[in-house]
Design a protein around this motif. Structure first.
Motif, PDB file in Angstrom:
ATOM      1  N   VAL A  48      18.347  71.140 113.723  1.00 13.99           N
ATOM      2  CA  VAL A  48      18.976  72.454 113.609  1.00 13.99           C
ATOM      3  C   VAL A  48      19.466  72.930 114.979  1.00 13.99           C
ATOM      4  CG1 VAL A  48      18.627  74.880 113.006  1.00 13.99           C
ATOM      5  CG2 VAL A  48      17.570  73.082 111.618  1.00 13.99           C
ATOM      6  N   ALA A  49      18.539  72.990 115.947  1.00 14.53           N
ATOM      7  CA  ALA A  49      18.882  73.506 117.268  1.00 14.53           C
ATOM      8  C   ALA A  49      17.846  73.057 118.283  1.00 14.53           C
ATOM      9  CB  ALA A  49      18.963  75.033 117.249  1.00 14.53           C
ATOM     10  N   ALA A  50      18.269  72.980 119.547  1.00 12.09           N
ATOM     11  CA  ALA A  50      17.357  72.607 120.625  1.00 12.09           C
ATOM     12  C   ALA A  50      17.654  73.449 121.853  1.00 12.09           C
ATOM     13  CB  ALA A  50      17.472  71.120 120.959  1.00 12.09           C
ATOM     14  N   VAL A  51      16.639  73.603 122.691  1.00 13.99           N
ATOM     15  CA  VAL A  51      16.784  74.360 123.928  1.00 13.99           C
ATOM     16  C   VAL A  51      16.068  73.602 125.039  1.00 13.99           C
ATOM     17  CG1 VAL A  51      14.761  75.801 123.414  1.00 13.99           C
ATOM     18  CG2 VAL A  51      16.512  76.639 125.008  1.00 13.99           C
ATOM     19  N   SER A  57      20.194  75.587 128.575  1.00 10.50           N
ATOM     20  CA  SER A  57      21.033  74.726 127.738  1.00 10.50           C
ATOM     21  C   SER A  57      20.546  74.775 126.295  1.00 10.50           C
ATOM     22  CB  SER A  57      20.977  73.284 128.244  1.00 10.50           C
ATOM     23  OG  SER A  57      21.504  73.188 129.550  1.00 10.50           O
ATOM     24  N   THR A  58      21.512  74.937 125.395  1.00 13.19           N
ATOM     25  CA  THR A  58      21.186  74.956 123.968  1.00 13.19           C
ATOM     26  C   THR A  58      22.138  74.029 123.215  1.00 13.19           C
ATOM     27  OG1 THR A  58      22.610  76.884 123.639  1.00 13.19           O
ATOM     28  CG2 THR A  58      20.272  77.306 124.011  1.00 13.19           C
ATOM     29  N   TYR A  59      21.664  73.543 122.075  1.00 16.49           N
ATOM     30  CA  TYR A  59      22.424  72.596 121.260  1.00 16.49           C
ATOM     31  C   TYR A  59      22.216  72.968 119.794  1.00 16.49           C
ATOM     32  CZ  TYR A  59      21.540  70.283 125.702  1.00 16.49           C
ATOM     33  OH  TYR A  59      21.411  70.016 127.038  1.00 16.49           O
ATOM     34  N   TYR A  60      23.268  72.786 119.003  1.00 17.51           N
ATOM     35  CA  TYR A  60      23.199  73.182 117.603  1.00 17.51           C
ATOM     36  C   TYR A  60      23.816  72.139 116.697  1.00 17.51           C
ATOM     37  CZ  TYR A  60      22.177  77.786 119.516  1.00 17.51           C
ATOM     38  OH  TYR A  60      21.606  78.827 120.204  1.00 17.51           O
ATOM     39  N   ALA A  61      23.286  72.042 115.502  1.00 15.68           N
ATOM     40  CA  ALA A  61      23.948  71.278 114.463  1.00 15.68           C
ATOM     41  C   ALA A  61      25.223  72.016 114.067  1.00 15.68           C
ATOM     42  CB  ALA A  61      23.027  71.128 113.251  1.00 15.68           C
ATOM     43  N   ASP A  62      26.225  71.277 113.685  1.00  7.58           N
ATOM     44  CA  ASP A  62      27.504  71.893 113.309  1.00  7.58           C
ATOM     45  C   ASP A  62      27.330  72.904 112.185  1.00  7.58           C
ATOM     46  OD1 ASP A  62      29.548  68.908 113.829  1.00  7.58           O
ATOM     47  OD2 ASP A  62      28.857  70.454 115.224  1.00  7.58           O
ATOM     48  N   SER A  63      26.406  72.627 111.292  1.00  8.88           N
ATOM     49  CA  SER A  63      26.232  73.475 110.117  1.00  8.88           C
ATOM     50  C   SER A  63      25.700  74.866 110.444  1.00  8.88           C
ATOM     51  CB  SER A  63      25.293  72.795 109.124  1.00  8.88           C
ATOM     52  OG  SER A  63      24.031  72.551 109.725  1.00  8.88           O
ATOM     53  N   ARG A  67      26.017  80.859 113.748  1.00  8.26           N
ATOM     54  CA  ARG A  67      25.148  81.667 112.887  1.00  8.26           C
ATOM     55  C   ARG A  67      23.717  81.735 113.413  1.00  8.26           C
ATOM     56  NH1 ARG A  67      24.032  80.060 107.830  1.00  8.26           N
ATOM     57  NH2 ARG A  67      24.255  77.830 108.300  1.00  8.26           N
ATOM     58  N   PHE A  68      23.248  80.649 114.007  1.00  9.57           N
ATOM     59  CA  PHE A  68      21.867  80.568 114.511  1.00  9.57           C
ATOM     60  C   PHE A  68      21.876  80.584 116.032  1.00  9.57           C
ATOM     61  CE2 PHE A  68      19.814  78.055 110.752  1.00  9.57           C
ATOM     62  CZ  PHE A  68      20.331  78.987 109.852  1.00  9.57           C
ATOM     63  N   THR A  69      20.822  81.157 116.596  1.00 11.83           N
ATOM     64  CA  THR A  69      20.650  81.171 118.044  1.00 11.83           C
ATOM     65  C   THR A  69      19.215  80.788 118.386  1.00 11.83           C
ATOM     66  OG1 THR A  69      22.277  82.948 118.281  1.00 11.83           O
ATOM     67  CG2 THR A  69      20.825  82.527 120.147  1.00 11.83           C
ATOM     68  N   ILE A  70      19.070  79.778 119.227  1.00 10.97           N
ATOM     69  CA  ILE A  70      17.747  79.370 119.697  1.00 10.97           C
ATOM     70  C   ILE A  70      17.531  79.951 121.092  1.00 10.97           C
ATOM     71  CG2 ILE A  70      18.567  77.174 120.671  1.00 10.97           C
ATOM     72  CD1 ILE A  70      15.868  75.947 119.785  1.00 10.97           C
ATOM     73  N   SER A  71      16.322  80.383 121.349  1.00  8.93           N
ATOM     74  CA  SER A  71      15.979  80.913 122.668  1.00  8.93           C
ATOM     75  C   SER A  71      14.494  80.673 122.914  1.00  8.93           C
ATOM     76  CB  SER A  71      16.308  82.405 122.762  1.00  8.93           C
ATOM     77  OG  SER A  71      15.563  83.143 121.815  1.00  8.93           O
ATOM     78  N   ARG A  72      14.081  80.886 124.159  1.00  3.74           N
ATOM     79  CA  ARG A  72      12.665  80.706 124.473  1.00  3.74           C
ATOM     80  C   ARG A  72      12.249  81.715 125.526  1.00  3.74           C
ATOM     81  NH1 ARG A  72      11.939  74.791 126.409  1.00  3.74           N
ATOM     82  NH2 ARG A  72       9.803  75.493 126.861  1.00  3.74           N
ATOM     83  N   SER A  85      23.657  85.419 108.827  1.00  5.92           N
ATOM     84  CA  SER A  85      24.612  84.967 107.803  1.00  5.92           C
ATOM     85  C   SER A  85      24.037  83.797 107.014  1.00  5.92           C
ATOM     86  CB  SER A  85      25.942  84.568 108.447  1.00  5.92           C
ATOM     87  OG  SER A  85      26.495  85.650 109.166  1.00  5.92           O
ATOM     88  N   LEU A  86      22.830  83.948 106.563  1.00  9.22           N
ATOM     89  CA  LEU A  86      22.149  82.853 105.872  1.00  9.22           C
ATOM     90  C   LEU A  86      22.808  82.503 104.551  1.00  9.22           C
ATOM     91  CD1 LEU A  86      18.531  83.850 106.793  1.00  9.22           C
ATOM     92  CD2 LEU A  86      19.534  81.597 107.210  1.00  9.22           C
ATOM     93  N   LYS A  87      22.764  81.223 104.230  1.00 16.55           N
ATOM     94  CA  LYS A  87      23.366  80.678 103.022  1.00 16.55           C
ATOM     95  C   LYS A  87      22.283  79.981 102.192  1.00 16.55           C
ATOM     96  CE  LYS A  87      27.518  79.533 105.703  1.00 16.55           C
ATOM     97  NZ  LYS A  87      28.427  78.431 106.109  1.00 16.55           N
ATOM     98  N   PRO A  88      22.495  79.820 100.902  1.00 16.05           N
ATOM     99  CA  PRO A  88      21.512  79.101 100.090  1.00 16.05           C
ATOM    100  C   PRO A  88      21.210  77.700 100.620  1.00 16.05           C
ATOM    101  CG  PRO A  88      23.020  80.280  98.673  1.00 16.05           C
ATOM    102  CD  PRO A  88      23.557  80.424 100.078  1.00 16.05           C
TER     103      PRO A  88
END
Length: 123
Positions: A48-51, A57-63, A67-72, A85-88
């Motif tokens: 899904v995502a990495a930090v 530095s952050t990385y996300y799946a295209d999907s 819409r999603f944000t990773i943080s620490r 903006s969550l989807k089923p």
């Protein structure tokens, strides 16, 4: 040794938001790359995502991009996943993972895993 505990999952309607948290115990949290993966019923675990350890530095799946944000927060030994903006199709068990060294989208490179938290998005 790192122990990870996820929280924040639940049931939300399409278009809604959730924030997942992953609390880490153990030393040197700030040296670990952190990520979120998810697994839907009958499907393989997916990135899904990495930090990075610094959070710069952050990385996300295209999907989930946009819409999603990773943080620490290294002072709190916690990593977050803000989901908007969550989807089923986002319905899955979400797992937090940690690895020494740089971040990665490959689940087999992660050393520690949490138990997971269920996210269900209703249509």
């Amino acid at each position: 040794q790192v122990q990870l505990v996820e929280s924040g999952g639940g049931l939300v309607q399409t278009g809604g938001s959730l924030r997942l948290s992953c609390a880490a115990s153990g030393r040197a949290f700030s040296t670990y790359g952190m990520a979120w993966f998810r697994q839907a019923p009958g499907k393989e675990r997916a990135f899904v995502a990495a930090v990075s350890w610094s959070g710069r530095s952050t990385y996300y799946a295209d999907s989930v991009k946009g819409r999603f944000t990773i943080s620490r927060d290294n002072a709190k030994n916690t990593v977050y996943l803000q989901m908007n903006s969550l989807k089923p199709e986002d319905t899955a068990v979400y797992y937090c993972a940690a690895k020494l060294g740089g971040s990665s989208s490959a689940y087999e490179t992660y050393d520690y895993w949490g138990q997971g938290t269920q996210v269900t998005v209703s249509s």
